[in-house]
Design a protein around this motif. Structure first.
Motif, short mmCIF file in Angstrom:
data_model
loop_
_atom_site.label_atom_id
_atom_site.label_comp_id
_atom_site.label_asym_id
_atom_site.label_seq_id
_atom_site.Cartn_x
_atom_site.Cartn_y
_atom_site.Cartn_z
N ARG A 94 0.83 -1.21 0.00
CA ARG A 94 0.00 0.00 0.00
C ARG A 94 0.86 1.26 0.00
O ARG A 94 0.60 2.22 -0.73
CB ARG A 94 -0.92 -0.04 1.22
CG ARG A 94 -1.75 1.21 1.41
CD ARG A 94 -2.67 1.10 2.62
NE ARG A 94 -3.25 2.39 2.95
CZ ARG A 94 -2.65 3.31 3.66
NH1 ARG A 94 -1.43 3.09 4.15
NH2 ARG A 94 -3.25 4.46 3.91
N THR A 133 -4.91 9.93 4.93
CA THR A 133 -3.47 10.18 5.04
C THR A 133 -2.84 10.47 3.67
O THR A 133 -1.88 11.21 3.60
CB THR A 133 -2.73 9.00 5.70
OG1 THR A 133 -2.86 7.84 4.87
CG2 THR A 133 -3.25 8.71 7.08
N ARG A 134 -3.37 9.87 2.58
CA ARG A 134 -2.73 10.11 1.28
C ARG A 134 -2.87 11.57 0.88
O ARG A 134 -1.95 12.16 0.32
CB ARG A 134 -3.29 9.17 0.21
CG ARG A 134 -4.63 9.58 -0.39
CD ARG A 134 -5.27 8.48 -1.20
NE ARG A 134 -5.45 7.26 -0.40
CZ ARG A 134 -5.60 6.07 -0.88
NH1 ARG A 134 -5.59 5.88 -2.20
NH2 ARG A 134 -5.78 5.04 -0.10
N GLU A 174 -12.36 8.00 10.07
CA GLU A 174 -11.95 6.60 9.91
C GLU A 174 -13.13 5.61 9.81
O GLU A 174 -13.15 4.76 8.93
CB GLU A 174 -10.97 6.18 11.00
CG GLU A 174 -10.13 4.99 10.54
CD GLU A 174 -8.98 4.67 11.47
OE1 GLU A 174 -9.17 4.78 12.70
OE2 GLU A 174 -7.90 4.32 10.97
N1 UDP Z 1 -4.97 2.30 8.15
C1 UDP Z 1 -4.38 1.61 9.19
N2 UDP Z 1 -3.32 0.78 8.92
C2 UDP Z 1 -2.84 0.60 7.67
C3 UDP Z 1 -3.45 1.30 6.61
C4 UDP Z 1 -4.52 2.14 6.88
O1 UDP Z 1 -4.78 1.77 10.33
O2 UDP Z 1 -1.88 -0.17 7.47
C5 UDP Z 1 -6.10 3.21 8.46
C6 UDP Z 1 -5.59 4.65 8.58
O3 UDP Z 1 -6.31 5.33 9.58
C7 UDP Z 1 -5.89 5.21 7.23
C8 UDP Z 1 -7.24 4.54 6.95
O4 UDP Z 1 -7.06 3.22 7.43
O5 UDP Z 1 -5.94 6.62 7.25
C9 UDP Z 1 -7.67 4.56 5.52
O6 UDP Z 1 -6.68 4.03 4.71
P1 UDP Z 1 -6.71 4.20 3.13
O7 UDP Z 1 -5.91 3.11 2.54
O8 UDP Z 1 -8.11 4.41 2.67
O9 UDP Z 1 -5.87 5.57 2.86
P2 UDP Z 1 -6.07 7.04 3.40
O10 UDP Z 1 -7.54 7.30 3.64
O11 UDP Z 1 -5.28 7.16 4.67
O12 UDP Z 1 -5.51 7.92 2.32
#
Ligand code: UDP
Length: 242
Positions: A94, A133-134, A174
């Motif tokens: 990821r 986070t992205r 979340e």
């Molecule tokens: N998350 C986590 N562990 C991981 C990956 C993601 O706890 O290894 C949680 C984290 O809070 C993240 C959310 O899941 O912000 C959503 O992840 P996503 O892959 O949708 O990306 P994001 O929304 O952070 O861009």
């Protein structure tokens, strides 16, 4: 497995008390690290990101340099303490994918042709993860690039929209990210009116998509102003010191 909670309460508010079209509290700062050429801190709700930029600098090994432009090297990484269960510090699939997605979105904003044969290094560390986070990382990178004095076409402003219990919502938290029916991160170069990142996880009708884009645009306008203020404040500080 935990059961899906109700995401929109009977009073129409979300689990964190926000209205569907409300952003989380945000905080931005630039120039927070002394050793990097550019740096930033971006907080979106409980999501916290630090970004650092080095360069443009000489590229090593030399054969990886490009004759007509700078090369961008980008790393998105989650610290082991950023999640509720310790994250393995080794880069996951990821993180490798997100590093690529972020590089492609960031690259188009930087005037790379002005720095042939050089390297620009961009690091993003997720200090605390709570959805989004992205995009917080992408904005942190954009601010850190500007803090490094590297010319850009525009700042990147970004927010996710999605669907929770059938309602189109702005800036997913979340539980909404995890249990909602759709998650659509959107990043823009607001003054150029360009979208430079859009992804969609889940399902939305064309009507919901339009509503989502409208909400995202509204959120992005607010965030863009906050970014510009963040940079202006820093320069005001320099002016005072001088
Ligand atoms: N998350 C986590 N562990 C991981 C990956 C993601 O706890 O290894 C949680 C984290 O809070 C993240 C959310 O899941 O912000 C959503 O992840 P996503 O892959 O949708 O990306 P994001 O929304 O952070 O861009």
């Amino acid at each position: 497995q935990i059961q899906k909670p109700k995401l929109i309460l009977d009073n129409g508010l979300r689990l964190d008390g926000r209205k569907p079209d409300e952003l989380r509290p945000m905080k931005m700062e630039i120039g927070i690290l002394k050793n990097a050429d550019g740096s930033s801190l971006v907080e979106v709700g409980n999501t916290k990101i630090i970004a650092a930029v080095y360069g443009p600098k000489e590229m090593h090994p030399r054969h990886l340099a490009l004759p007509n432009r700078a090369v961008l090297r980008v790393r998105y990484h989650m610290t082991p303490f950023s999640t509720d269960e310790r994250k393995n510090p080794a880069p996951s699939r990821r993180e490798i994918e997100l590093s690529k997605v972020i590089r492609e979105a960031l690259e188009g904003t930087i005037l790379v042709e002005q720095f042939p044969r050089t390297l620009i290094d961009v690091f993003m560390e997720v200090i605390q993860a709570d959805a989004g986070t992205r995009l917080a990382s992408l904005m942190a990178a954009s601010l850190a690039v500007v803090d490094a004095g590297i010319p850009v076409k525009d700042l990147i402003a970004a927010v996710a929209v999605g669907k929770a219990d059938g309602i189109v919502v702005l800036d997913l938290n979340e539980p909404e990210d995890m249990w909602g029916e759709a998650d659509m991160p959107v990043a823009m170069l607001p003054s150029l009116g360009q979208i430079n990142l859009i992804q969609l996880n889940g399902n939305m009708t064309p009507e919901e998509f339009r509503k989502g884009m409208e909400l995202a645009k509204k959120g992005i306008d607010y965030i863009y102003n906050l970014e510009k203020e963040t940079i202006k404040n820093k320069y005001a500080e320099f002016k005072e010191e001088a």
